[in-house]
Design an enzyme around this catalytic site. Sequence first.
Site, PDB file in Angstrom:
ATOM      1  N   LYS A 233       1.041  -0.925   0.441  1.00 34.69           N
ATOM      2  CA  LYS A 233       0.190  -0.268  -0.407  1.00 34.69           C
ATOM      3  C   LYS A 233       0.504   1.298  -0.504  1.00 34.69           C
ATOM      4  O   LYS A 233       0.923   1.740  -0.873  1.00 34.69           O
ATOM      5  CB  LYS A 233      -1.144   0.288   0.956  1.00 34.69           C
TER       6      LYS A 233
ATOM      7  N   ARG B  19     -10.382   1.095   7.770  1.00 37.10           N
ATOM      8  CA  ARG B  19      -9.650   0.000   8.528  1.00 37.10           C
ATOM      9  C   ARG B  19     -10.762  -0.511   9.113  1.00 37.10           C
ATOM     10  O   ARG B  19     -10.892  -1.735   8.927  1.00 37.10           O
ATOM     11  CB  ARG B  19      -8.481  -0.310   8.940  1.00 37.10           C
TER      12      ARG B  19
ATOM     13  N   ARG C 164      12.169  -5.198   5.556  1.00 38.45           N
ATOM     14  CA  ARG C 164      11.346  -3.897   5.192  1.00 38.45           C
ATOM     15  C   ARG C 164      12.723  -3.207   6.198  1.00 38.45           C
ATOM     16  O   ARG C 164      12.215  -3.317   7.157  1.00 38.45           O
ATOM     17  CB  ARG C 164      10.258  -3.354   5.371  1.00 38.45           C
TER      18      ARG C 164
ATOM     19  N   ARG D 120      10.501  -0.929  11.981  1.00 37.36           N
ATOM     20  CA  ARG D 120       9.440  -0.516  11.984  1.00 37.36           C
ATOM     21  C   ARG D 120       8.917  -1.851  12.914  1.00 37.36           C
ATOM     22  O   ARG D 120       9.638  -3.217  12.975  1.00 37.36           O
ATOM     23  CB  ARG D 120       8.280  -0.406  11.562  1.00 37.36           C
TER      24      ARG D 120
ATOM     25  N   ARG E 180      -1.109  -8.095  13.606  1.00 38.12           N
ATOM     26  CA  ARG E 180      -1.446  -7.189  12.735  1.00 38.12           C
ATOM     27  C   ARG E 180      -2.468  -8.085  11.516  1.00 38.12           C
ATOM     28  O   ARG E 180      -3.528  -7.415  10.780  1.00 38.12           O
ATOM     29  CB  ARG E 180      -0.362  -6.516  12.229  1.00 38.12           C
TER      30      ARG E 180
HETATM   31  P1  AP5 Z   1       5.018  -1.583   1.669  1.00 39.63           P
HETATM   32  O1  AP5 Z   1       4.633  -0.562   1.062  1.00 39.63           O
HETATM   33  O2  AP5 Z   1       5.453  -0.525   3.326  1.00 39.63           O
HETATM   34  O3  AP5 Z   1       3.537  -2.255   2.028  1.00 39.63           O
HETATM   35  P2  AP5 Z   1       2.671  -2.139   3.093  1.00 39.63           P
HETATM   36  O4  AP5 Z   1       1.294  -2.321   2.345  1.00 39.63           O
HETATM   37  O5  AP5 Z   1       2.287  -0.418   3.200  1.00 39.63           O
HETATM   38  O6  AP5 Z   1       2.468  -2.553   4.658  1.00 39.63           O
HETATM   39  P3  AP5 Z   1       2.759  -1.815   6.650  1.00 39.63           P
HETATM   40  O7  AP5 Z   1       3.761  -2.563   7.022  1.00 39.63           O
HETATM   41  O8  AP5 Z   1       2.456  -0.549   6.199  1.00 39.63           O
HETATM   42  O9  AP5 Z   1       0.637  -1.928   6.612  1.00 39.63           O
HETATM   43  P4  AP5 Z   1      -0.128  -2.022   7.503  1.00 39.63           P
HETATM   44  O10 AP5 Z   1      -1.182  -1.783   7.080  1.00 39.63           O
HETATM   45  O11 AP5 Z   1      -0.150  -3.204   8.466  1.00 39.63           O
HETATM   46  O12 AP5 Z   1       0.725  -0.944   8.893  1.00 39.63           O
HETATM   47  P5  AP5 Z   1       0.313   0.720   8.784  1.00 39.63           P
HETATM   48  O13 AP5 Z   1       1.252   1.997   8.841  1.00 39.63           O
HETATM   49  O14 AP5 Z   1      -0.800   1.710   8.232  1.00 39.63           O
HETATM   50  O15 AP5 Z   1       5.619  -2.914   1.267  1.00 39.63           O
HETATM   51  C1  AP5 Z   1       5.847  -3.878   2.625  1.00 39.63           C
HETATM   52  C2  AP5 Z   1       7.189  -4.471   1.624  1.00 39.63           C
HETATM   53  O16 AP5 Z   1       7.098  -5.299   0.773  1.00 39.63           O
HETATM   54  C3  AP5 Z   1       8.139  -3.411   1.488  1.00 39.63           C
HETATM   55  O17 AP5 Z   1       9.890  -3.636   2.030  1.00 39.63           O
HETATM   56  C4  AP5 Z   1       8.812  -3.489  -0.048  1.00 39.63           C
HETATM   57  O18 AP5 Z   1       9.867  -2.699  -0.833  1.00 39.63           O
HETATM   58  C5  AP5 Z   1       8.022  -4.420  -0.313  1.00 39.63           C
HETATM   59  N1  AP5 Z   1       7.154  -4.563  -1.400  1.00 39.63           N
HETATM   60  C6  AP5 Z   1       5.987  -4.444  -2.263  1.00 39.63           C
HETATM   61  N2  AP5 Z   1       5.826  -4.122  -3.806  1.00 39.63           N
HETATM   62  C7  AP5 Z   1       6.218  -5.224  -3.410  1.00 39.63           C
HETATM   63  C8  AP5 Z   1       6.578  -6.386  -4.573  1.00 39.63           C
HETATM   64  N3  AP5 Z   1       5.451  -6.286  -4.932  1.00 39.63           N
HETATM   65  N4  AP5 Z   1       7.177  -7.226  -4.402  1.00 39.63           N
HETATM   66  C9  AP5 Z   1       8.238  -7.413  -3.356  1.00 39.63           C
HETATM   67  N5  AP5 Z   1       8.223  -6.564  -2.715  1.00 39.63           N
HETATM   68  C10 AP5 Z   1       7.194  -5.490  -2.158  1.00 39.63           C
HETATM   69  O19 AP5 Z   1      -0.501   0.337  10.582  1.00 39.63           O
HETATM   70  C11 AP5 Z   1       0.385   0.278  11.574  1.00 39.63           C
HETATM   71  C12 AP5 Z   1      -0.307   0.604  12.534  1.00 39.63           C
HETATM   72  O20 AP5 Z   1      -0.957   1.401  12.607  1.00 39.63           O
HETATM   73  C13 AP5 Z   1      -1.591  -0.342  12.741  1.00 39.63           C
HETATM   74  O21 AP5 Z   1      -1.144  -1.988  13.079  1.00 39.63           O
HETATM   75  C14 AP5 Z   1      -3.086  -0.244  13.690  1.00 39.63           C
HETATM   76  O22 AP5 Z   1      -2.373   0.040  15.156  1.00 39.63           O
HETATM   77  C15 AP5 Z   1      -2.383   1.234  13.221  1.00 39.63           C
HETATM   78  N6  AP5 Z   1      -3.447   1.680  12.217  1.00 39.63           N
HETATM   79  C16 AP5 Z   1      -3.302   2.629  11.191  1.00 39.63           C
HETATM   80  N7  AP5 Z   1      -4.350   2.694  10.296  1.00 39.63           N
HETATM   81  C17 AP5 Z   1      -5.219   2.663  11.347  1.00 39.63           C
HETATM   82  C18 AP5 Z   1      -6.486   2.666  10.765  1.00 39.63           C
HETATM   83  N8  AP5 Z   1      -7.235   2.989   9.853  1.00 39.63           N
HETATM   84  N9  AP5 Z   1      -7.333   2.559  12.537  1.00 39.63           N
HETATM   85  C19 AP5 Z   1      -6.665   1.313  13.485  1.00 39.63           C
HETATM   86  N10 AP5 Z   1      -5.687   1.651  13.679  1.00 39.63           N
HETATM   87  C20 AP5 Z   1      -4.428   2.006  12.360  1.00 39.63           C
HETATM   88 MG    MG Z   2       2.593   1.216   5.004  1.00 34.44          MG
END
Ligand code: AP5
Ligand code: MG
Length: 216
Positions: free
Chosen positions: A13, A88, A127, A161, A172
Amino acid sequence: MRIILLGPPGAGKGTHAGTISQLKNVPHVASGDLFRKHQQDQTELGVLAASFMSKGELVPDEVTISMVEQRLGEPDCGQGIILDGFPRTTEQAKALDIMLKEKDLRINHVIQLEVNEEEIVERLSGRFSCTDCGMGYHEKFSAPANKGICDKCKSTNFTRRSDDSPKTLRNRLSAYKEQTALILPYYSTKGCLKSIDGMAEMDIVFDEIKKMIDGD
Ligand code: AP5
Ligand code: MG
């Protein structure tokens, strides 16, 4: 253009939201990044969010919705947004609809990136990002051109992270399956949900997204 990128942790994402944001010149709004900024600034919200994020649990709807609503009210969000990690829960999806409807706006595309658990674990265990400019990398899939030096700002400081640890990642993934995946039917019924094979190489995934949004 208003797009939501949906998918489990590590689906890509953030990676693709960043690229689309540059391509289309609209802001990338990531709820996780907003929470991490609050933590860095040690705000009250940051402390509260950290207590959930460190366990891999979702931050309560009320505070999440109000934080995102504030961000979407900023002038740069007027022409479009790429939402990453929000909504979410069904509650958040409904609140987003109300926020947009008040301004006579709507979501154009909801794009779901599908990735299996084995791949997620591999992606998140490799990552890391530049501490100084935030540029994201992966040990195997997208390492810096010169080992230990950020391609973008030449910094030699990198971070991982804390919620990518195996135990937190398990939680998660459960939160995604038990709470977030429930919003897929909500968007499917509205007819704006599209799915992409997020397991493909990054360039291929990006081309697929581009095809979906081109013309907007
Ligand atoms: P990356 O692009 O970083 O993936 P991502 O989908 O952004 O993953 P996140 O870990 O950020 O998602 P998340 O939803 O758990 O975390 P968030 O910060 O939103 O890619 C990952 C890796 O893969 C990278 O190294 C990249 O280079 C590689 N990659 C990507 N595409 C690839 C491909 N095609 N092939 C190979 N490699 C690839 O949320 C964190 C926390 O915040 C949550 O757990 C929760 O506690 C809280 N939170 C956030 N939003 C909310 C909400 N709306 N409501 C409640 N709590 C929330
Ligand atoms: Mg992310």
